[in-house]
Scaffold this motif. Sequence first.
Motif, PDB file in Angstrom:
ATOM      1  N   LYS A  40       0.922  -1.201   0.135  1.00  0.00           N
ATOM      2  CA  LYS A  40       0.071   0.010   0.110  1.00  0.00           C
ATOM      3  C   LYS A  40       0.946   1.353  -0.120  1.00  0.00           C
ATOM      4  O   LYS A  40       0.524   2.264  -0.849  1.00  0.00           O
ATOM      5  N   ALA A  41       2.014   1.307   0.649  1.00  0.00           N
ATOM      6  CA  ALA A  41       2.954   2.211   0.709  1.00  0.00           C
ATOM      7  C   ALA A  41       3.429   2.456  -0.748  1.00  0.00           C
ATOM      8  O   ALA A  41       3.535   3.583  -1.210  1.00  0.00           O
ATOM      9  N   ALA A  42       3.824   1.547  -1.170  1.00  0.00           N
ATOM     10  CA  ALA A  42       4.376   1.590  -2.730  1.00  0.00           C
ATOM     11  C   ALA A  42       3.439   2.140  -3.658  1.00  0.00           C
ATOM     12  O   ALA A  42       3.594   3.003  -4.612  1.00  0.00           O
ATOM     13  N   ILE A  43       2.109   1.825  -3.528  1.00  0.00           N
ATOM     14  CA  ILE A  43       0.930   2.355  -4.472  1.00  0.00           C
ATOM     15  C   ILE A  43       0.711   3.541  -4.201  1.00  0.00           C
ATOM     16  O   ILE A  43       0.843   4.516  -5.049  1.00  0.00           O
TER      17      ILE A  43
ATOM     18  N   ALA B  30      -6.669  -8.330  10.415  1.00  0.00           N
ATOM     19  CA  ALA B  30      -7.163  -8.539   9.032  1.00  0.00           C
ATOM     20  C   ALA B  30      -8.140  -7.236   8.931  1.00  0.00           C
ATOM     21  O   ALA B  30      -8.345  -6.699   7.889  1.00  0.00           O
ATOM     22  N   LEU B  31      -8.812  -7.104   9.818  1.00  0.00           N
ATOM     23  CA  LEU B  31      -9.879  -5.973   9.961  1.00  0.00           C
ATOM     24  C   LEU B  31      -9.392  -4.590   9.941  1.00  0.00           C
ATOM     25  O   LEU B  31      -9.679  -3.831   9.333  1.00  0.00           O
ATOM     26  N   TRP B  32      -8.226  -4.526  10.789  1.00  0.00           N
ATOM     27  CA  TRP B  32      -7.581  -3.201  10.635  1.00  0.00           C
ATOM     28  C   TRP B  32      -6.852  -2.866   9.178  1.00  0.00           C
ATOM     29  O   TRP B  32      -6.701  -1.774   8.995  1.00  0.00           O
ATOM     30  N   LEU B  33      -6.342  -4.116   8.662  1.00  0.00           N
ATOM     31  CA  LEU B  33      -5.837  -3.978   7.385  1.00  0.00           C
ATOM     32  C   LEU B  33      -6.943  -3.451   6.532  1.00  0.00           C
ATOM     33  O   LEU B  33      -6.729  -2.604   5.548  1.00  0.00           O
ATOM     34  N   ALA B  34      -8.310  -3.862   6.414  1.00  0.00           N
ATOM     35  CA  ALA B  34      -9.163  -3.449   5.741  1.00  0.00           C
ATOM     36  C   ALA B  34      -9.478  -1.814   5.907  1.00  0.00           C
ATOM     37  O   ALA B  34      -9.695  -1.156   4.776  1.00  0.00           O
ATOM     38  N   ALA B  35      -9.339  -1.354   6.922  1.00  0.00           N
ATOM     39  CA  ALA B  35      -9.551  -0.028   7.414  1.00  0.00           C
ATOM     40  C   ALA B  35      -8.455   0.742   6.674  1.00  0.00           C
ATOM     41  O   ALA B  35      -8.509   1.789   6.169  1.00  0.00           O
ATOM     42  N   LEU B  36      -7.048   0.007   6.834  1.00  0.00           N
ATOM     43  CA  LEU B  36      -6.061   0.654   6.260  1.00  0.00           C
ATOM     44  C   LEU B  36      -6.291   0.882   4.686  1.00  0.00           C
ATOM     45  O   LEU B  36      -5.996   1.837   4.237  1.00  0.00           O
ATOM     46  N   SER B  37      -6.864  -0.179   4.185  1.00  0.00           N
ATOM     47  CA  SER B  37      -6.930  -0.113   2.580  1.00  0.00           C
ATOM     48  C   SER B  37      -8.093   1.026   2.223  1.00  0.00           C
ATOM     49  O   SER B  37      -7.954   1.561   1.276  1.00  0.00           O
ATOM     50  N   ALA B  38      -9.132   0.981   3.064  1.00  0.00           N
ATOM     51  CA  ALA B  38     -10.019   2.162   2.870  1.00  0.00           C
ATOM     52  C   ALA B  38      -9.568   3.508   3.017  1.00  0.00           C
ATOM     53  O   ALA B  38      -9.782   4.359   2.134  1.00  0.00           O
ATOM     54  N   VAL B  39      -8.865   3.770   3.881  1.00  0.00           N
ATOM     55  CA  VAL B  39      -7.987   4.968   3.899  1.00  0.00           C
ATOM     56  C   VAL B  39      -6.895   5.227   2.900  1.00  0.00           C
ATOM     57  O   VAL B  39      -6.928   6.477   2.400  1.00  0.00           O
ATOM     58  N   THR B  40      -6.618   4.212   2.426  1.00  0.00           N
ATOM     59  CA  THR B  40      -5.766   4.429   0.902  1.00  0.00           C
ATOM     60  C   THR B  40      -6.236   4.821   0.059  1.00  0.00           C
ATOM     61  O   THR B  40      -5.911   5.724  -0.775  1.00  0.00           O
ATOM     62  N   ALA B  41      -7.407   4.174  -0.176  1.00  0.00           N
ATOM     63  CA  ALA B  41      -8.272   4.469  -1.206  1.00  0.00           C
ATOM     64  C   ALA B  41      -8.672   5.782  -1.279  1.00  0.00           C
ATOM     65  O   ALA B  41      -8.850   6.256  -2.340  1.00  0.00           O
ATOM     66  N   GLU B  56      -8.662  -0.426  -5.379  1.00  0.00           N
ATOM     67  CA  GLU B  56      -7.904  -0.966  -4.080  1.00  0.00           C
ATOM     68  C   GLU B  56      -8.911  -1.013  -2.866  1.00  0.00           C
ATOM     69  O   GLU B  56      -8.899  -2.159  -2.177  1.00  0.00           O
ATOM     70  N   LEU B  57     -10.096  -0.285  -3.227  1.00  0.00           N
ATOM     71  CA  LEU B  57     -11.252  -0.243  -2.113  1.00  0.00           C
ATOM     72  C   LEU B  57     -11.693  -1.770  -2.199  1.00  0.00           C
ATOM     73  O   LEU B  57     -11.944  -2.467  -1.209  1.00  0.00           O
ATOM     74  N   SER B  58     -12.073  -2.287  -3.298  1.00  0.00           N
ATOM     75  CA  SER B  58     -12.721  -3.517  -3.645  1.00  0.00           C
ATOM     76  C   SER B  58     -11.738  -4.638  -3.291  1.00  0.00           C
ATOM     77  O   SER B  58     -11.924  -5.668  -2.874  1.00  0.00           O
ATOM     78  N   VAL B  59     -10.699  -4.628  -3.813  1.00  0.00           N
ATOM     79  CA  VAL B  59      -9.820  -5.791  -3.778  1.00  0.00           C
ATOM     80  C   VAL B  59      -8.988  -5.609  -2.350  1.00  0.00           C
ATOM     81  O   VAL B  59      -8.935  -6.563  -1.585  1.00  0.00           O
ATOM     82  N   GLY B  60      -8.601  -4.640  -1.978  1.00  0.00           N
ATOM     83  CA  GLY B  60      -7.853  -4.436  -0.795  1.00  0.00           C
ATOM     84  C   GLY B  60      -8.865  -4.792   0.772  1.00  0.00           C
ATOM     85  O   GLY B  60      -8.511  -5.489   1.549  1.00  0.00           O
ATOM     86  N   ALA B  61      -9.657  -3.883   0.732  1.00  0.00           N
ATOM     87  CA  ALA B  61     -10.701  -4.154   1.796  1.00  0.00           C
ATOM     88  C   ALA B  61     -11.653  -5.144   1.636  1.00  0.00           C
ATOM     89  O   ALA B  61     -12.287  -5.615   2.614  1.00  0.00           O
TER      90      ALA B  61
END
Lengths: 101, 167
Positions: A40-43, B30-41, B56-61
């Motif tokens: 995610k950091a890389a993206i 795993a749940l915190w990683l989903a939150a991380l993906s949402a913030v990244t998106a 990213e939201l659909s795949v990551g979260a």
Amino acid sequence: MTFLQVAFIGIIALLGVGLYALLAGRNLIKAIIALQIMTKAAILALIVAGDAVGRVNLAQSIALTVIVVDTIVAVLALALVVQIKRRTGHLDAAQLTRLQH
Amino acid sequence: MNMPFLDGVLFIGLIFSAIMTIRSRPLTAALWLAALSAVTALLLYRFGAPEVAVIELSVGAGLITVLLAFAISMAEDESMPASIIPRPLAWLLIFVACGLLLWLILPQLPGMETLAAAEAPFIIQVWENRLLDLMVQIAIIISGVMGVLSLLGESRQAAKPQTEAQP
């Protein structure tokens, strides 16, 4: 300090958190999660840099490739983790010292 | 350029989610990683990349979280053994690596903003300019699916002798 520099400090901090989890953890599932954090950091770095130089569409197409490869790596790694658990009974990376079971 | 307030909050949320991810047990992580993906998106969207943000939201979260929860439920291992290398050494390595990255990258950034140039639309970039990448992605997806199938097939074969030996 520019916005871009602050954004990259945040991205490198995220990379550092992922790297720490990879170095300090022994649970294989946590290692996969650490790899996800680093990806995610890389993206984010790709998109922020692409936005900065005005080539965000090129950055998006590269980020798309990164997401696909990362997802396949995660899926394969999780399948391997399930197999390792079935064969060895644990998920401790430090105890996986033999290729045979 | 001043950093917009919302972006700052999102970056703080990103780091907080990452720290909570590495501190939690696997299922919570795993749940915190989903939150991380949402913030990244959200951040990707803010930086002008809505297409990648949606993926990213659909795949990551979505997909990765479901797969992680599935794998954790199958493996049933919530243990958190101590690290192989001492934690102070790990922190030292991280600080050295991040410091080196900052030292190499930060001085280059002010010059990057002057390089702005016109570029092709996203669809043209993906389907024409980076067609080779697209082909490689298809090959990777197929090889990944075949890899998972072979792993599952192996587990079925490994389980067969046990069921035959029982009667």
